[in-house]
Design a protein around this motif. Structure first.
Motif, mmCIF file in Angstrom:
data_model
loop_
_atom_site.group_PDB
_atom_site.id
_atom_site.type_symbol
_atom_site.label_atom_id
_atom_site.label_comp_id
_atom_site.label_asym_id
_atom_site.label_seq_id
_atom_site.Cartn_x
_atom_site.Cartn_y
_atom_site.Cartn_z
ATOM 1 N N ALA A 1 8.649 -6.252 12.485
ATOM 2 C CA ALA A 1 8.224 -5.103 11.954
ATOM 3 C C ALA A 1 7.705 -5.598 10.483
ATOM 4 C CB ALA A 1 8.830 -3.791 11.948
ATOM 5 N N ILE A 2 8.712 -6.052 9.808
ATOM 6 C CA ILE A 2 8.383 -6.773 8.432
ATOM 7 C C ILE A 2 7.239 -7.599 8.333
ATOM 8 C CG2 ILE A 2 9.266 -8.162 6.586
ATOM 9 C CD1 ILE A 2 12.069 -6.852 7.192
ATOM 10 N N MET A 3 7.068 -8.557 9.371
ATOM 11 C CA MET A 3 6.194 -9.405 9.503
ATOM 12 C C MET A 3 4.933 -8.664 9.502
ATOM 13 S SD MET A 3 7.601 -12.143 8.556
ATOM 14 C CE MET A 3 6.187 -13.249 8.811
ATOM 15 N N ARG A 4 4.708 -7.698 10.590
ATOM 16 C CA ARG A 4 3.775 -6.972 10.690
ATOM 17 C C ARG A 4 2.920 -6.389 9.646
ATOM 18 N NH1 ARG A 4 6.250 -5.940 15.506
ATOM 19 N NH2 ARG A 4 6.610 -3.625 14.734
ATOM 20 N N LEU A 5 3.885 -5.709 8.754
ATOM 21 C CA LEU A 5 3.605 -4.861 7.576
ATOM 22 C C LEU A 5 3.150 -5.875 6.644
ATOM 23 C CD1 LEU A 5 6.545 -2.571 7.406
ATOM 24 C CD2 LEU A 5 4.149 -1.745 7.404
ATOM 25 N N ARG A 6 3.583 -7.130 6.299
ATOM 26 C CA ARG A 6 3.159 -7.999 5.290
ATOM 27 C C ARG A 6 2.051 -8.672 5.528
ATOM 28 N NH1 ARG A 6 6.891 -7.765 1.520
ATOM 29 N NH2 ARG A 6 8.984 -8.024 1.930
ATOM 30 N N GLU A 7 1.731 -8.661 7.024
ATOM 31 C CA GLU A 7 0.205 -9.047 7.287
ATOM 32 C C GLU A 7 -1.076 -8.087 7.120
ATOM 33 O OE1 GLU A 7 0.870 -10.496 11.395
ATOM 34 O OE2 GLU A 7 2.034 -12.129 10.600
ATOM 35 N N SER A 8 -0.565 -7.041 7.151
ATOM 36 C CA SER A 8 -1.458 -6.052 7.004
ATOM 37 C C SER A 8 -2.147 -5.733 5.664
ATOM 38 C CB SER A 8 -1.387 -4.509 7.501
ATOM 39 O OG SER A 8 -0.098 -4.504 8.329
ATOM 40 N N SER B 1 1.594 0.935 0.250
ATOM 41 C CA SER B 1 2.577 1.502 1.152
ATOM 42 C C SER B 1 3.334 0.577 2.260
ATOM 43 C CB SER B 1 2.245 2.488 2.119
ATOM 44 O OG SER B 1 1.797 3.650 1.342
ATOM 45 N N ASN B 2 2.582 -0.565 2.607
ATOM 46 C CA ASN B 2 3.294 -1.300 3.690
ATOM 47 C C ASN B 2 4.076 -2.341 2.914
ATOM 48 O OD1 ASN B 2 1.566 -0.584 5.677
ATOM 49 N ND2 ASN B 2 0.182 -2.058 5.766
ATOM 50 N N VAL B 3 3.650 -2.788 1.593
ATOM 51 C CA VAL B 3 4.472 -3.739 0.731
ATOM 52 C C VAL B 3 5.665 -2.800 0.499
ATOM 53 C CG1 VAL B 3 4.623 -4.615 -1.283
ATOM 54 C CG2 VAL B 3 2.713 -4.960 0.071
ATOM 55 N N ALA B 4 5.824 -1.673 0.252
ATOM 56 C CA ALA B 4 6.835 -0.960 -0.010
ATOM 57 C C ALA B 4 7.783 -0.842 1.062
ATOM 58 C CB ALA B 4 6.728 0.420 -0.684
ATOM 59 N N THR B 5 7.289 -0.558 2.104
ATOM 60 C CA THR B 5 7.971 -0.376 3.320
ATOM 61 C C THR B 5 8.662 -1.483 3.803
ATOM 62 O OG1 THR B 5 6.734 1.559 4.059
ATOM 63 C CG2 THR B 5 7.803 0.419 5.733
ATOM 64 N N ALA B 6 7.839 -2.741 3.715
ATOM 65 C CA ALA B 6 8.231 -3.902 4.184
ATOM 66 C C ALA B 6 9.525 -4.488 3.097
ATOM 67 C CB ALA B 6 7.280 -5.216 4.068
ATOM 68 N N ASP B 7 9.461 -4.285 1.784
ATOM 69 C CA ASP B 7 10.343 -4.652 0.845
ATOM 70 C C ASP B 7 11.894 -3.625 1.241
ATOM 71 O OD1 ASP B 7 8.705 -5.978 -0.472
ATOM 72 O OD2 ASP B 7 8.463 -4.635 -2.047
ATOM 73 N N ALA B 8 11.675 -2.251 1.543
ATOM 74 C CA ALA B 8 12.700 -1.486 2.101
ATOM 75 C C ALA B 8 13.324 -2.002 3.176
ATOM 76 C CB ALA B 8 12.298 -0.061 2.036
ATOM 77 N N LEU B 9 12.477 -2.650 4.100
ATOM 78 C CA LEU B 9 13.319 -2.952 5.345
ATOM 79 C C LEU B 9 13.773 -4.319 5.335
ATOM 80 C CD1 LEU B 9 10.285 -2.100 7.947
ATOM 81 C CD2 LEU B 9 12.463 -1.011 7.828
ATOM 82 N N THR B 10 13.407 -4.987 4.273
ATOM 83 C CA THR B 10 13.943 -6.516 4.001
ATOM 84 C C THR B 10 15.411 -6.252 3.310
ATOM 85 O OG1 THR B 10 11.860 -7.453 3.742
ATOM 86 C CG2 THR B 10 13.788 -8.537 2.650
ATOM 87 N N LEU B 11 15.467 -5.417 2.510
ATOM 88 C CA LEU B 11 16.819 -5.070 2.005
ATOM 89 C C LEU B 11 17.812 -4.603 3.038
ATOM 90 C CD1 LEU B 11 15.593 -3.184 -1.314
ATOM 91 C CD2 LEU B 11 16.683 -5.351 -1.044
ATOM 92 N N LEU B 12 17.360 -3.411 4.024
ATOM 93 C CA LEU B 12 18.118 -3.171 5.124
ATOM 94 C C LEU B 12 18.427 -4.291 6.239
ATOM 95 C CD1 LEU B 12 16.291 0.208 5.839
ATOM 96 C CD2 LEU B 12 18.586 0.089 4.975
ATOM 97 N N ASP C 1 22.085 -8.112 16.006
ATOM 98 C CA ASP C 1 21.334 -9.115 16.150
ATOM 99 C C ASP C 1 20.067 -8.525 16.806
ATOM 100 O OD1 ASP C 1 23.099 -10.972 15.162
ATOM 101 O OD2 ASP C 1 23.713 -11.671 16.904
ATOM 102 N N ARG C 2 19.879 -7.824 17.663
ATOM 103 C CA ARG C 2 18.837 -7.389 18.638
ATOM 104 C C ARG C 2 18.035 -6.472 17.618
ATOM 105 N NH1 ARG C 2 21.416 -5.822 22.687
ATOM 106 N NH2 ARG C 2 21.711 -3.802 22.113
ATOM 107 N N ASN C 3 18.482 -5.585 16.922
ATOM 108 C CA ASN C 3 17.755 -4.885 15.853
ATOM 109 C C ASN C 3 17.384 -5.476 14.784
ATOM 110 O OD1 ASN C 3 18.219 -2.476 17.632
ATOM 111 N ND2 ASN C 3 19.806 -1.864 16.392
ATOM 112 N N ALA C 4 17.970 -6.704 14.524
ATOM 113 C CA ALA C 4 17.496 -7.516 13.192
ATOM 114 C C ALA C 4 16.118 -8.078 13.789
ATOM 115 C CB ALA C 4 18.345 -8.437 13.006
ATOM 116 N N LYS C 5 16.097 -8.527 15.060
ATOM 117 C CA LYS C 5 14.975 -9.337 15.429
ATOM 118 C C LYS C 5 13.769 -8.346 15.441
ATOM 119 C CE LYS C 5 17.201 -12.718 18.201
ATOM 120 N NZ LYS C 5 17.917 -13.136 19.523
#
Length: 72
Positions: free
Chosen positions: A65-72, A7-18, A56-60
């Motif tokens: 969030a992507i990094m936290r998901l990919r680390e879990s 689930s974390n990978v799928a969420t991180a992938d979707a967030l990366t596309l966004l 820019d602020r939201n991208a950060k």
């Protein structure tokens, strides 16, 4: 049901596309802002700069969030 890691990978992938979409929109807004500034649309250009700052602020935050998901 997928495990938490899947689930974390799928969420991180979707967030990366966004996030990629956000970068593309920011680039387009930047081009429009430049054109507006050059053609007397100072108020609209200022509003566009504000929109880019929000992107820019939201991208950060999305990147973090992507990094936290990919680390879990």
């Amino acid at each position: 049901m997928p495990n938490n890691s899947d689930s974390n990978v799928a969420t991180a992938d979707a967030l990366t596309l966004l996030l990629h979409n956000q970068h593309a929109l920011a680039a387009a807004i930047e081009e429009v802002t430049k054109w507006l500034s050059e053609h007397g649309g100072d108020t609209a250009a200022d509003n566009a700069v504000g929109a880019m700052e929000t992107i820019d602020r939201n991208a950060k935050a999305i990147t973090a969030a992507i990094m936290r998901l990919r680390e879990s």
